[in-house]
Design an enzyme around this catalytic site. Structure first.
Site, PDB file in Angstrom:
ATOM      1  N   PHE A 149       0.832  -1.213   0.045  1.00 28.55           N
ATOM      2  CA  PHE A 149      -0.014  -0.187  -0.071  1.00 28.55           C
ATOM      3  C   PHE A 149       0.943   1.483  -0.030  1.00 28.55           C
ATOM      4  CE2 PHE A 149       0.704  -0.261   4.613  1.00 28.55           C
ATOM      5  CZ  PHE A 149       0.946   1.308   4.861  1.00 28.55           C
ATOM      6  N   LYS A 173      -0.838  -7.220  -8.969  1.00 31.82           N
ATOM      7  CA  LYS A 173      -2.028  -7.334  -8.045  1.00 31.82           C
ATOM      8  C   LYS A 173      -1.582  -6.075  -7.134  1.00 31.82           C
ATOM      9  CE  LYS A 173      -2.854  -8.723  -4.053  1.00 31.82           C
ATOM     10  NZ  LYS A 173      -3.410  -7.400  -3.668  1.00 31.82           N
ATOM     11  N   GLU A 176      -4.906  -3.879  -2.119  1.00 32.14           N
ATOM     12  CA  GLU A 176      -6.474  -3.441  -1.968  1.00 32.14           C
ATOM     13  C   GLU A 176      -6.685  -2.344  -1.168  1.00 32.14           C
ATOM     14  OE1 GLU A 176      -4.672  -5.631  -0.400  1.00 32.14           O
ATOM     15  OE2 GLU A 176      -5.780  -6.888   1.012  1.00 32.14           O
ATOM     16  N   SER A 226       5.306  -6.870   3.478  1.00 34.04           N
ATOM     17  CA  SER A 226       5.932  -7.117   4.795  1.00 34.04           C
ATOM     18  C   SER A 226       6.763  -8.550   4.754  1.00 34.04           C
ATOM     19  CB  SER A 226       4.634  -7.217   5.804  1.00 34.04           C
ATOM     20  OG  SER A 226       3.896  -8.178   5.389  1.00 34.04           O
ATOM     21  N   CYS A 281       9.393   2.026   3.498  1.00 35.56           N
ATOM     22  CA  CYS A 281      10.074   0.912   4.042  1.00 35.56           C
ATOM     23  C   CYS A 281      11.842   1.374   4.021  1.00 35.56           C
ATOM     24  CB  CYS A 281      10.305  -0.125   2.852  1.00 35.56           C
ATOM     25  SG  CYS A 281      10.933   0.519   1.311  1.00 35.56           S
ATOM     26  N   GLU A 381       8.981  -3.997  13.187  1.00 37.39           N
ATOM     27  CA  GLU A 381       8.731  -2.746  12.331  1.00 37.39           C
ATOM     28  C   GLU A 381       7.527  -2.079  12.569  1.00 37.39           C
ATOM     29  OE1 GLU A 381       7.805  -3.869   8.073  1.00 37.39           O
ATOM     30  OE2 GLU A 381       8.888  -2.098   7.325  1.00 37.39           O
TER      31      GLU A 381
HETATM   32  P1  NAD Z   1       1.347  -6.640   3.144  1.00 36.52           P
HETATM   33  O1  NAD Z   1       2.393  -7.495   3.223  1.00 36.52           O
HETATM   34  O2  NAD Z   1       0.371  -6.461   4.115  1.00 36.52           O
HETATM   35  O3  NAD Z   1       0.983  -6.589   1.601  1.00 36.52           O
HETATM   36  C1  NAD Z   1       1.586  -6.783   0.522  1.00 36.52           C
HETATM   37  C2  NAD Z   1       0.862  -7.311  -0.473  1.00 36.52           C
HETATM   38  O4  NAD Z   1       0.445  -8.993  -0.064  1.00 36.52           O
HETATM   39  C3  NAD Z   1      -0.245  -6.834  -0.722  1.00 36.52           C
HETATM   40  O5  NAD Z   1      -0.744  -6.719  -2.221  1.00 36.52           O
HETATM   41  C4  NAD Z   1      -1.430  -7.625  -0.021  1.00 36.52           C
HETATM   42  O6  NAD Z   1      -2.651  -7.662  -0.734  1.00 36.52           O
HETATM   43  C5  NAD Z   1      -0.880  -8.915  -0.109  1.00 36.52           C
HETATM   44  N1  NAD Z   1      -1.385  -9.539   1.007  1.00 36.52           N
HETATM   45  C6  NAD Z   1      -1.500  -9.141   2.194  1.00 36.52           C
HETATM   46  N2  NAD Z   1      -1.704 -10.194   3.244  1.00 36.52           N
HETATM   47  C7  NAD Z   1      -1.504 -11.739   2.427  1.00 36.52           C
HETATM   48  C8  NAD Z   1      -1.624 -13.035   2.587  1.00 36.52           C
HETATM   49  N3  NAD Z   1      -2.073 -13.227   3.902  1.00 36.52           N
HETATM   50  N4  NAD Z   1      -1.371 -13.853   1.720  1.00 36.52           N
HETATM   51  C9  NAD Z   1      -0.806 -13.298   0.625  1.00 36.52           C
HETATM   52  N5  NAD Z   1      -0.909 -11.999   0.028  1.00 36.52           N
HETATM   53  C10 NAD Z   1      -1.178 -11.079   1.132  1.00 36.52           C
HETATM   54  O7  NAD Z   1       2.415  -5.133   3.134  1.00 36.52           O
HETATM   55  P2  NAD Z   1       1.554  -3.770   3.223  1.00 36.52           P
HETATM   56  O8  NAD Z   1       1.178  -3.481   4.492  1.00 36.52           O
HETATM   57  O9  NAD Z   1       0.825  -3.500   2.048  1.00 36.52           O
HETATM   58  O10 NAD Z   1       2.952  -2.708   3.009  1.00 36.52           O
HETATM   59  C11 NAD Z   1       3.813  -2.375   4.060  1.00 36.52           C
HETATM   60  C12 NAD Z   1       4.942  -3.487   4.243  1.00 36.52           C
HETATM   61  O11 NAD Z   1       5.763  -3.345   2.904  1.00 36.52           O
HETATM   62  C13 NAD Z   1       6.014  -3.005   5.143  1.00 36.52           C
HETATM   63  O12 NAD Z   1       6.520  -4.099   5.720  1.00 36.52           O
HETATM   64  C14 NAD Z   1       7.099  -2.399   4.173  1.00 36.52           C
HETATM   65  O13 NAD Z   1       8.269  -2.442   4.967  1.00 36.52           O
HETATM   66  C15 NAD Z   1       7.192  -3.182   3.129  1.00 36.52           C
HETATM   67  N6  NAD Z   1       7.755  -2.499   2.145  1.00 36.52           N
HETATM   68  C16 NAD Z   1       9.043  -2.995   1.556  1.00 36.52           C
HETATM   69  C17 NAD Z   1       9.595  -2.320   0.585  1.00 36.52           C
HETATM   70  C18 NAD Z   1      11.170  -2.876   0.278  1.00 36.52           C
HETATM   71  O14 NAD Z   1      11.449  -2.446  -0.772  1.00 36.52           O
HETATM   72  N7  NAD Z   1      11.515  -3.788   0.941  1.00 36.52           N
HETATM   73  C19 NAD Z   1       9.147  -1.616  -0.201  1.00 36.52           C
HETATM   74  C20 NAD Z   1       7.792  -0.968   0.326  1.00 36.52           C
HETATM   75  C21 NAD Z   1       7.024  -1.700   1.142  1.00 36.52           C
END
Ligand code: NAD
Length: 496
Positions: A149, A173, A176, A226, A281, A381
């Site tokens: 997000f 994808k 959401e 994450s 991040c 985090e």
């Molecule tokens: P998230 O892990 O909740 O979601 C990421 C994606 O995974 C979304 O598209 C989501 O729909 C999907 N997802 C969520 N739960 C899932 C599940 N149980 N099974 C399968 N898919 C699932 O992350 P977020 O809250 O959207 O974003 C923030 C996180 O992203 C933070 O941890 C941040 O550090 C990380 N991030 C990392 C970088 C990097 O370059 N390392 C860059 C941006 C964000």
């Protein structure tokens, strides 16, 4: 209530799912729309569209694909304010920050316009007598991108320009929580002349992600999110034979040596700690102060924090709200933990006055001192506007702390001692390092990614690593008969 559809084969697509999720304006707390959550069948429709478009796109000339990317670059640049408004509306980040996100995404588009050069092969004449060896790089097929997000435009832009330039078809994808930017990017790609079906967007949650991970016609997965989900995606995606790069979470430390310019450090800590409400991040979450500077540095940081304006991103504010009410409450919960763990709360962001609707998902900038490394506040985090200070006695103690973290995304050292900075660059186990630079996001022609639990897989995002990731190399050995050929020889071919 408006329902945001998927984007498949160059048009909106409702699919069969009756499940939806709310999309909020985090600055007002209102539900602005519902987004569809794809079923496996919906994902299959997107993959089928991409598979059908792939043969023509992958065999189009490099020049044709380049033209689309050049046109897309111009259109996105011209319409960046329209896209930024979508980001502010659904994510909450302030307009200047949203424009910055788009600018960093455009860097990758610009890099991708050089793909004919970047993906060139090699040629060796006469590797053996009369035998030439050469290599080419070819696209993978249909590639999957799953994004988080916090950068609804930039993270997809880390991947798809290079994937498309190489000749792949894409199924994206997006998160959401703020899905509209992805559809806008799809529309702009279409305007730029991208053939229908080459770029598709499916909205959804775990069901859609699992369908992408398991689909036999998807060749690769680029995931950002994450750490637990990144690990899951890496393991499930590679189990079905896919090429996977899965970028995970972070806990970024800033090491401050006693000889550093403390005004520069304080400015940098505030910018990197609270920009985008700490939902980056590459945000700095921990300032590691090598004594005796902590007291003076904390006073300078707190003084700057007093001037920060929190509010609706469409107004002239420094920082917006958090993404959802649940996330806001989760982050605020860490302040309760901090109190229990004996942390000193220097600036408390709870109950802050904001320039915006009282129902927004607000939490003000927060500064914590003397954070024990055993506390969840230090370990987890938090992904919000919470900056912790940990005091250490020496460089070595600070380095050990950073290297002991499970994460290794970004880090920074602030010092005027070149020797110390050089030593840090060598010794720290983190993928992106800043020297007197707090958010060391590499420019578009390097690659972005961390170490340890911040990246699963061996390939980073964008830059040269992405050229490699989105293509497969093929080595060809050729001989054209001439009068000197040697006749039958059953020995293993040797160069001679
Ligand atoms: P998230 O892990 O909740 O979601 C990421 C994606 O995974 C979304 O598209 C989501 O729909 C999907 N997802 C969520 N739960 C899932 C599940 N149980 N099974 C399968 N898919 C699932 O992350 P977020 O809250 O959207 O974003 C923030 C996180 O992203 C933070 O941890 C941040 O550090 C990380 N991030 C990392 C970088 C990097 O370059 N390392 C860059 C941006 C964000």
């Amino acid at each position: 209530m408006t329902i945001l559809d998927h984007w498949v084969n160059g048009a909106t697509f409702s699919g069969e799912s009756s499940r939806t999720a709310p999309v909020y304006n985090p600055a007002t707390g209102e539900t602005t729309k519902e987004v569809r959550l794809a079923t496996t069948t919906d994902v299959e429709a997107a993959v089928a569209a991409a598979s059908a478009a792939y043969p023509a796109w992958s065999t189009a000339s490099w020049a044709k694909r380049q033209q689309v990317l050049f046109a897309f670059r111009e259109i996105l640049n011209a319409r960046r304010e329209e896209v930024a408004a979508i980001l502010t509306n659904e994510h909450g980040k302030v307009t200047a920050d949203a424009l910055g996100e788009i600018a960093r995404g455009l860097e990758v588009v610009e890099f991708a316009t050089a793909m004919p050069h970047l993906a060139k092969g090699e040629y060796t004449e006469n590797a053996s007598t009369g035998v030439d060896v050469y290599s080419v790089r070819q696209p993978l097929g249909v590639v999957g991108i799953i994004s988080p997000f916090n950068f609804p435009a930039m993270v997809p832009l880390w991947f798809f320009p290079i994937a498309l330039a190489a000749g792949n078809a894409v199924v994206l994808k997006p998160s959401e929580k703020d899905p509209s930017a992805a559809v806008k990017l799809a529309e702009l790609l279409q305007e730029a002349g991208l053939p229908d079906g080459v770029f598709n967007v499916v909205h959804g949650d775990k069901e859609a992600v699992d369908a992408i991970l398991d689909h036999p016609d998807i060749a690769s997965i680029s995931f950002v999110g994450s750490t637990p989900i990144a690990k899951y995606v890496y393991e499930r995606g590679t189990a079905t034979g896919k090429r996977v790069q899965a970028l995970g979470g972070a806990k970024n430390h800033m090491l401050v040596l006693p000889d550093a310019d403390l005004d520069l450090v304080a400015d940098s800590a505030v910018n990197a700690g609270f920009g985008s409400a700490g939902e980056r991040c590459m945000a700095i979450s921990v300032v590691v102060a090598v004594e005796p500077v902590a007291d003076e540095l904390i006073a300078k940081i707190a003084e700057r924090m007093a001037g920060l304006k929190v509010g609706d991103g469409t107004r002239s504010c420094d920082m917006g709200p958090l993404i959802t009410r649940e996330h806001r409450d989760k982050v605020a919960g860490y302040l309760d933990t901090a109190e229990k763990d004996g942390v000193e709360i220097v600036v408390d962001g709870r109950g802050i006055e904001v320039d915006g609707d009282a129902n927004g998902f607000w939490l003000g900038p927060t500064l914590l001192d003397k954070v024990p490394t055993s506390s969840a506040v230090y370990q987890d985090e938090i992904f919000g506007p919470v900056l912790s200070v940990v005091r250490v006695a020496t460089y070595e103690e600070g380095l050990a702390l950073i290297n002991g973290s499970r994460y290794g995304n970004g880090t920074a050292i602030f010092t005027n001692d070149g020797g110390a900075a050089r030593r840090f660059q060598r010794e720290v186990t983190v993928g992106m390092v800043g020297i007197n630079v707090p958010i060391p996001v590499p420019v578009g022609y390097y690659s972005f990614g961390g170490w340890k639990d911040s990246l699963f897989g061996d390939t980073k995002a964008y830059g040269p690593d992405a050229v490699h990731f989105f293509t497969r190399q093929k080595a060809i050995t050729q001989r054209w008969l001439d009068p000197s050929h040697g006749g039958v020889d059953l020995g293993f071919p040797r160069n001679g």
